[in-house]
Each structure stands twice: as structure tokens, then as C-alpha cells.
Design a protein around this motif. Structure first.
Motif, short mmCIF file in Angstrom:
data_model
loop_
_atom_site.label_atom_id
_atom_site.label_comp_id
_atom_site.label_asym_id
_atom_site.label_seq_id
_atom_site.Cartn_x
_atom_site.Cartn_y
_atom_site.Cartn_z
N ARG A 242 0.82 -1.20 0.00
CA ARG A 242 0.00 0.00 0.00
C ARG A 242 0.86 1.26 0.00
O ARG A 242 0.50 2.26 -0.62
CB ARG A 242 -0.95 0.01 1.20
N GLU A 245 2.02 1.99 -3.42
CA GLU A 245 0.93 2.55 -4.22
C GLU A 245 0.70 4.01 -3.88
O GLU A 245 0.44 4.84 -4.74
CB GLU A 245 -0.35 1.74 -4.00
N ARG A 246 0.79 4.32 -2.58
CA ARG A 246 0.59 5.70 -2.17
C ARG A 246 1.68 6.62 -2.69
O ARG A 246 1.43 7.73 -3.10
CB ARG A 246 0.66 5.77 -0.63
N GLU A 247 2.89 6.09 -2.65
CA GLU A 247 4.05 6.94 -2.90
C GLU A 247 4.35 7.13 -4.38
O GLU A 247 5.14 7.97 -4.74
CB GLU A 247 5.30 6.32 -2.24
N SER A 248 3.78 6.28 -5.21
CA SER A 248 4.22 6.36 -6.60
C SER A 248 3.06 6.72 -7.52
O SER A 248 1.92 6.33 -7.30
CB SER A 248 4.82 5.03 -7.01
N ARG A 249 3.42 7.48 -8.56
CA ARG A 249 2.43 7.85 -9.55
C ARG A 249 2.66 7.03 -10.81
O ARG A 249 3.78 6.87 -11.26
CB ARG A 249 2.57 9.35 -9.88
N GLY A 250 1.61 6.51 -11.37
CA GLY A 250 1.76 5.73 -12.58
C GLY A 250 1.02 6.38 -13.73
O GLY A 250 0.50 7.49 -13.61
N ARG A 252 -2.11 6.32 -16.32
CA ARG A 252 -3.43 5.73 -16.57
C ARG A 252 -3.44 5.31 -18.03
O ARG A 252 -3.63 6.13 -18.91
CB ARG A 252 -4.54 6.74 -16.33
N ASP A 285 -5.27 -3.05 -13.75
CA ASP A 285 -4.16 -2.35 -13.08
C ASP A 285 -3.64 -1.20 -13.93
O ASP A 285 -3.34 -0.12 -13.42
CB ASP A 285 -2.98 -3.29 -12.85
N HIS A 290 -2.12 3.98 -10.10
CA HIS A 290 -0.88 3.50 -9.49
C HIS A 290 -0.15 2.58 -10.44
O HIS A 290 -0.78 1.85 -11.19
CB HIS A 290 -1.18 2.70 -8.22
N ASP A 435 4.58 0.64 -15.30
CA ASP A 435 3.95 -0.53 -14.72
C ASP A 435 4.86 -1.74 -14.91
O ASP A 435 5.52 -1.86 -15.93
CB ASP A 435 2.61 -0.77 -15.42
#
Ligand code: ADP
Ligand code: MG
Length: 712
Positions: A242, A245-250, A252, A285, A290, A435
Motif C-alpha cells: 500500500r 501505491e501511495r508513494e508512486s504515480r503511474g 493511466r 491495473d 498506481h 507498470d
């Protein structure tokens, strides 16, 4: 007053117990790794004997190993002049009968086995002059004379080297539990969860694991404490997941673009249900904010490439790039060939182009790509004209710039660590992380995957494409059948097929292994396989020679390849239909399964021969391979045969907190612990509202975890 927590107990030294003190006893406890009350209470019995239903003299059958709990009635040691007695005979009784316990050259037994002492005796039962006896049994003293043991007797781990009788541990535990009774134990697991899962309280569990009144109580205690162990492990993994997921930007990604559909239209077959499911999970995903961290597990031949390519095309259709990383150059080249074949005829809509479409650009980048070619590929990666890059770790080295790396597929990489993640992050655009899909052909059981790869999501290809001719596996148990194996090789070669021979595995030394491979090669070329074109491949050959041997085999210029396990990963020669594995019993199940996966890749039926010495008692691993070609079923058997130690220690570097819980027998509990971990973390990401739970979980954190999770 609040209940005792594990850190509270850990702060109290065992020397404070009357049953331990500060003398030699304390030293014995310490040598067992028991220095404080937490360690003492977590020193669980290794077994529990129910005196009411088992371990009776009456039940101890002749010729079997049996356990008997009873009271010493008499002890005799016929004296010898000037010497210690050579023989001590004690008689044990338990109300159902009597039995003699006989010891040779252990005169001290006379003192140990005073009448009235309660003991557990374990040994082989025989008959002497009509009476039952055990010769040299293992003895656990359960209490001082006249101290009748409990109905369920806990028996604590013993060591040859450390003098710490079971009853001493029991006394220390009883004293601890008595002293803790008033304050009681804190329970870090929320009441609501305990009620839902039917778990008894932590304090009750600690009492019942050591001093159960019945076997049912012991089971309840074990279930609760095993759950706690699994929950701690899962909390660490889920918190990590988690936090990432919080710390990283992916990115879309655009999952409705045209390319994935074009790929499906271009392949000449229907996707399997498992492939469709995996692609769906991956797209879900990819569409999210994320970056994905997903493991794709699938047996050899399950069709992972298509799933990987589909993921990379999802990136490409949104204007990003895909990359596939293989562990070796050979595999990277093989992937490049395979991916290009798959993508033949798939074009990219291109508004700028006169014809509306342009071909996909797929490029290989390894250290073997040099000069102008290399410059060309690097330029294409940087300006975005390369859509898909395939290569080794060279791909994420410094100096390789991507225009916009969207999806990275990592093949056969069991651990994609923090470093690689950092390197990847640097390849993304701005601070956006690509990703990641990790592919592995080594199936591991679900419970193990949840534990070892618990910070990844997992997709499984558990279905092979239809129409495969299954590999027939046969066991050559001795020389006669071994001859049949060579006959299969000669027959197949005469039909134009090819064969692998895998040489005995020698763990200790590569040098010996090479020598034995050379020997096998010489023998086969002169005897069993005389007249065939035989090649030799082993780890000590120079890279260029390895390559030329592999190439010759691939082109069909060699009939037989004699090799060490260097062929284990990824070699793909569909014309090879026989594999002979020598000394097969030296290999593990997973390795045999991987090796076997080198055949059965074309339209011709294949055979795998497992050659061993004659084995009257059989061999569970070889039999498992003969019985199944399903990698997941084999992984379950492997777990049963070897236990989880191996899986855990290789992947988690010995941080094995599981004392009671077993990935093998507690499959349901592993899943429950994971669910609860998600519930708790999703409601309270840093466990601020669960301080006692956090204290326990923190014991399992690495320095990285601390820094990552609690950076302010
Ligand atoms: P893996 O990488 O999982 O070992 P591959 O992706 O190399 O497997 O696929 C093995 C073979 O199966 C390839 O020749 C591929 O073309 C074929 N294949 C993949 N998916 C399907 C399918 N759905 N139906 C039929 N054949 C398939
Ligand atoms: Mg995404």
C-alpha cells in the motif's frame, strides 16, 4: 491496568523466574535461545501427549516405535565388582500394564529414574521372556517423584547438547503463566475479527498451547497463535504494498485503444480462459493511477508471451513504450524472435502517415548489439520511434533513455528488487513510474505466493492451450530400463527428431560436474549413441562456444545435446522430443519440471526419461514427475515433501517468523490472515490506531521498511 504486550514480556528476563534462577539452568535456557518471557512463551511444545487415549503400555505394539507415559515403579542396576553397573533396568507402569526400560553403560539412569518419577519413554517395543520392553529409549522426565503429570503432557524440544529437560521448561512456563494471570495479556487483534474468525483470545491461547486440558483446547490455541504469525507477516507485506501505491504515480493507460484487439485478431488461435483472465487483471491495473506490480505465474507453455505482449501493446496504444527484460542474452534474442513473429501484421494507427498506419517497431538491445545498430536503437528509444524494446538488464542501464516507458515485463526474475525499481523509476517520464509485470514459469503454491510475493498482485495461467500432446514421463529405475531410454533416443533421431541428455548434478563443485559431463559425453558417443551427432554443453565453455553448440543444435546439425543444467531456462527447440535426465533423484521437483519443459514444444509427442539407480524404496520426487505434468500440482507436492523452509528462506533471507503456522497445512488461515491484513491496513495505513499490533509487526520490519513507511 492494561494487559501485557509481547514487548512487555520481552523486557522481562527469565532469570527472574524461580524455576530458572541465575545458575546453570539459566545458561541452558539461554543456549536454547530463551532469554526473556516472550521467548519462553513462544517456545512451544514439540508435541502433546494425551495420556487418556494414547501412550499407554497396553497400546504399545510389539515391533513398533511407541511412546509410553507412566510412573517408574522400580529401578535396578546389578552391581559389578569395582566397576559401574553395565545395565540399568527400570520398570514403568501406567495402570494398563508394565514395561521394562533397559539401558546399557548409562549408570546415571539409576539416579534419574527413581521410583515415583513420571516419564515419557519413546522407543522400539520388543518382547523379552514374554514381557514388553524398550531398549535404550529416549526419556523425558515429566516431573519430580510423586508429581503426577497433567492429562495432556506438553513435551518441549530437546537437544542432545543442552541439558534442559522438558519438565524444567514446563515449570518455568507454569510459573510465568501464574505470574501473568492478574494482569492478563493484551490482545492486539480487534475483537470483531476474533469473533468473526472464531479465534480465542491471545492470553487463553498462550495458556492452552502449553497447558491444554484437552486436545481440542490445544487445537484452538494453535490456530490462534498460527494466525497471529501469519497476520504479522501479511501486515508487513500489505503495508509495503500500500505504501508503494501511495508513494508512486503511474500512467493511466488507455485500455480501449485498438492495438490489443488487433493482436487478438492476428493470432491464429483463441485465447485460453486463463489468458483472458490475466489480461483483464493486468488491464485493470494499467488503467488505474498506481503503477502495477504484478506477478504472472504460468507453467512452461501456458502462453505467457501473449499476455506480456498484450500488456506492452496497451502502453504503445496510448503513445508509450513497452520493454521486455530477460535474464540472459540468449533468452532475450529468443524473445525478440517470438515477439516479432507474434506481432507480424499488427500495425499502429498513425494519422501523420499517408496510409494511416505504420508498422510496429520492435528492437533488441543486449550487450551484443553494438556500433551503428546500437546507436540506432538508442536513438529510437529516446525519440519514441521504438515501440517495444527487448533485451537484458542492459535496458535499464544508465545511458539508455526512453521517450516514455509505460510497461516493463521482467522474465524469470524471481526478485525484482528495490534497486531495479529505482532504476526503472528513473526511466519513466518525470516522476511517473512504469507498470511492472514479473513473469515466472516456476509455479509456487498459492499460499506460498501470498507469503513470498505478498507485496505483488498475482495472476495465474493455470490452463494450457488446447491440443498439446502431453509429455510421457518414464522412470528408468536401473540399467535395463536405462537401455530402453537410449533406444528411445536412437529411434527418435532416426525419425529426424532431436534429444537432450542432462548430466548428473554435482552440487559441490562445478569442476567435478564438468568432468562428469565430459565423461557422459565420451561414453555416449562411443557406446549407446555411437554414430549420432552428439554435442556437449556445460558452464565452463567459453560463451562463444556455448553459442555455437546451441546454434548447431537449433539448426538441427546436432542430434543429441549432452548438457549440464545450463539448458534449464528457456531453450526452445520444438524438434527436440526426448529428454534423458541422468541421476534424476538428485534434482528437485521444480528443477526436473523445468528441465522436462524443454521437450513437448512441437507437434510431435515427446518422452522424458528419468534415470536413477535401482531404488527398492522408490523416490517420491521422481514418482511425482511420472504422475503429473501439472506444474502447480507438482509445486503442492514439493511443498508437502520439503516443507516451507526452502521457499521462505531463499525468498525472505531467513526472516522466517513462522513457528507454528505452516504454508502447507494452514492454507485457509493464510488466506484469512491476508484478508484481515488488507482490512486493517486499508482502514489504518500506518497502524496508528493499533499501536500494540504495530509494535509486534515492527519486529519484522527491515531498515528499508522503517525508512519507507515512516519517513515524515
Ligand atoms: P510460455 O512463455 O508461457 O512458456 P509461450 O508464450 O512461449 O509459453 O507459448 C507457448 C506456445 O503456445 C507458443 O508456441 C504460442 O504460440 C502458443 N500459444 C500461446 N497461447 C495459445 C493459445 N491460446 N492457443 C494455442 N496456442 C497458444
Ligand atoms: Mg497504471
Amino acid at each position: 491496568m492494561s494487559g501485557l504486550t509481547l514487548p512487555d514480556l520481552a523486557a522481562l528476563g527469565v532469570e527472574r523466574l524461580r524455576a530458572v534462577g541465575t545458575g546453570k539452568r539459566l545458561e541452558s535456557f539461554q543456549r536454547f535461545g530463551i532469554t526473556n518471557l516472550h521467548e519462553l512463551l513462544a517456545h512451544y511444545p514439540r508435541r502433546w501427549v494425551d495420556r487418556t487415549t494414547e501412550a499407554t503400555v497396553e497400546a504399545a505394539a510389539d515391533g513398533t516405535d511407541a511412546l509410553v507415559v507412566g510412573e517408574i515403579r522400580t529401578v535396578q542396576a546389578p552391581p559389578r565388582r569395582g566397576k559401574a553397573p553395565a545395565r540399568v533396568v527400570a520398570v514403568i507402569g501406567d495402570g494398563t500394564g508394565r514395561m521394562s526400560l533397559v539401558f546399557f553403560n548409562q549408570p546415571w539412569r539409576e539416579r534419574q529414574l527413581q521410583p515415583g518419577t513420571w516419564v515419557a519413554a519413546f522407543g522400539k517395543v520388543s518382547r523379552f521372556q514374554g514381557a514388553k520392553q524398550m531398549t535404550a529409549p529416549t526419556i523425558d522426565v515429566l516431573g519430580a517423584p510423586d508429581e503426577r503429570p497433567r492429562p495432556i503432557v506438553p513435551i518441549y524440544p530437546q537437544s542432545e547438547k543442552i541439558d534442559l529437560p522438558s519438565w524444567v521448561v514446563l515449570r518455568a512456563v507454569e510459573e510465568t503463566l501464574t505470574r501473568c494471570r492478574e494482569r492478563g495479556f493484551d490482545d492486539p487483534v480487534p475483537m470483531e475479527v476474533r469473533t468473526r474468525l472464531g479465534l480465542i483470545s491471545r492470553g487463553e491461547a498462550l495458556r492452552r498451547i502449553h497447558l491444554p486440558e484437552s486436545m481440542v483446547e490445544k487445537h484452538q490455541a494453535r490456530r490462534r497463535l498460527a494466525f497471529d504469525e501469519l497476520l504479522r507477516v501479511q501486515l508487513v507485506l500489505v503495508m509495503r504494498k500500500r505504501a508503494l501505491e501511495r508513494e508512486s504515480r503511474g500512467i493511466r493507460h488507455e485500455i480501449d485503444g485498438p492495438l490489443v484487439g488487433r493482436l487478438r485478431a492476428a493470432v491464429p488461435y483463441e485465447l485460453t480462459g486463463a489468458q483472458q483472465r490475466a489480461i483483464g487483471e493486468i488491464e485493470h491495473d494499467l488503467a488505474g493511477p498506481h503503477p502495477m506490480h504484478r506477478l504472472l505465474q504460468g507453467d512452461v507453455g501456458a502462453g505467457k508471451t501473449l499476455v506480456a505482449v498484450s500488456a506492452m501493446l496497451t502502453a504503445v496504444q496510448g503513445g508509450h513504450q513497452g520493454a521486455l527484460m530477460a535474464p540472459t542474452e540468449v533468452l532475450a534474442e529468443q524473445h525478440a524472435t517470438g515477439v516479432r513473429r507474434l506481432l507480424q501484421g499488427v500495425t499502429v494507427p498513425d494519422e501523420g502517415s499517408l496510409f494511416g498506419d505504420r508498422p510496429l517497431r520492435v528492437e533488441l538491445l543486449t550487450n551484443r548489439v553494438a556500433g551503428a545498430d546500437r546507436r540506432d536503437v538508442l536513438a529510437g528509444l529516446a525519440d519514441g520511434s521504438v515501440d517495444i524494446a527487448i533485451g537484458t538488464h542492459a535496458l535499464i542501464q544508465e545511458g539508455v533513455e526512453f521517450h516514455s516507458l509505460g510497461v516493463v515485463v521482467v522474465d524469470e526474475q524471481h526478485r525484482f528488487g528495490v534497486e531495479q525499481r529505482a532504476a526503472l523509476k528513473a526511466k519513466g517520464e518525470g516522476s511517473v513510474e512504469p507498470d511492472v509485470l514479473v513473469m515466472t514459469a516456476t509455479p509456487i503454491p498459492r499460499t506460498a505466493a501470498m507469503t513470498v510475493y505478498g507485496d505483488l498482485d498475482v495472476s495465474v495461467l493455470d490452463e494450457l492451450p488446447p491440443g498439446r500432446t502431453p509429455i510421457v514421463t518414464r522412470w528408468a529405475n536401473g540399467p535395463l530400463l536405462e537401455e530402453a531410454a537410449w533406444a528411445t533416443v536412437r529411434d527418435e533421431v532416426s525419425e529426424g527428431r532431436q534429444a537432450y541428455v542432462v548430466c548428473p548434478l554435482i552440487d559441490e563443485s562445478e569442476k567435478l560436474e564438468v568432468a562428469s559431463a565430459q565423461e557422459t559425453f565420451d561414453r555416449l558417443s562411443n557406446l549407446e549413441l555411437k554414430g549420432l551427432r552428439v554435442g556437449l554443453l556445460h558452464g565452463r565453455l567459453p560463451a562463444t562456444e556455448k553459442e555455437s553448440v546451441m546454434d548447431a543444435f537449433r539448426r538441427g546439425e546436432l542430434d543429441v545435446l549432452v548438457a549440464t543444467t545450463v539448458i534449464e531456462v528457456g531453450v526452445d527447440v520444438p524438434n527436440a522430443t526426448v529428454m534423458v535426465i541422468l541421476d534424476a533423484d538428485r534434482f528437485g521437483i521444480a528443477q526436473l519440471h523445468q528441465l522436462r519443459g524443454r521437450v513437448g514444444r512441437g507437434q510431435h509427442p515427446s518422452t522424458c526419461w528419468l534415470v536413477t539407480q535401482e531404488m527398492p524404496d522408490g523416490n517420491a520426487r521422481v514418482e511425482a514427475l511420472v504422475g503429473s505434468t501439472d506444474g502447480f500440482a507438482l509445486a503442492e507436492i514439493d511443498l508437502d515433501l520439503r516443507g516451507e523452509g526452502t521457499i521462505m528462506s531463499t525468498a525472505q533471507k531467513g526472516r522466517n517468523d513462522l513457528k507454528l503456522a505452516s504454508l502447507r497445512t494452514d492454507r485457509e488461515l493464510v488466506g484469512l490472515a491476508r484478508e484481515v491484513a488488507f482490512e486493517i491496513v486499508d482502514a489504518d495505513p500506518l497502524l496508528a490506531g493499533h499501536p500494540n499490533l504495530l509494535d509486534e509487526v515492527r519486529l519484522l520490519f527491515t531498515a528499508d521498511d522503517e525508512a519507507f513507511l515512516f519517513k515524515s
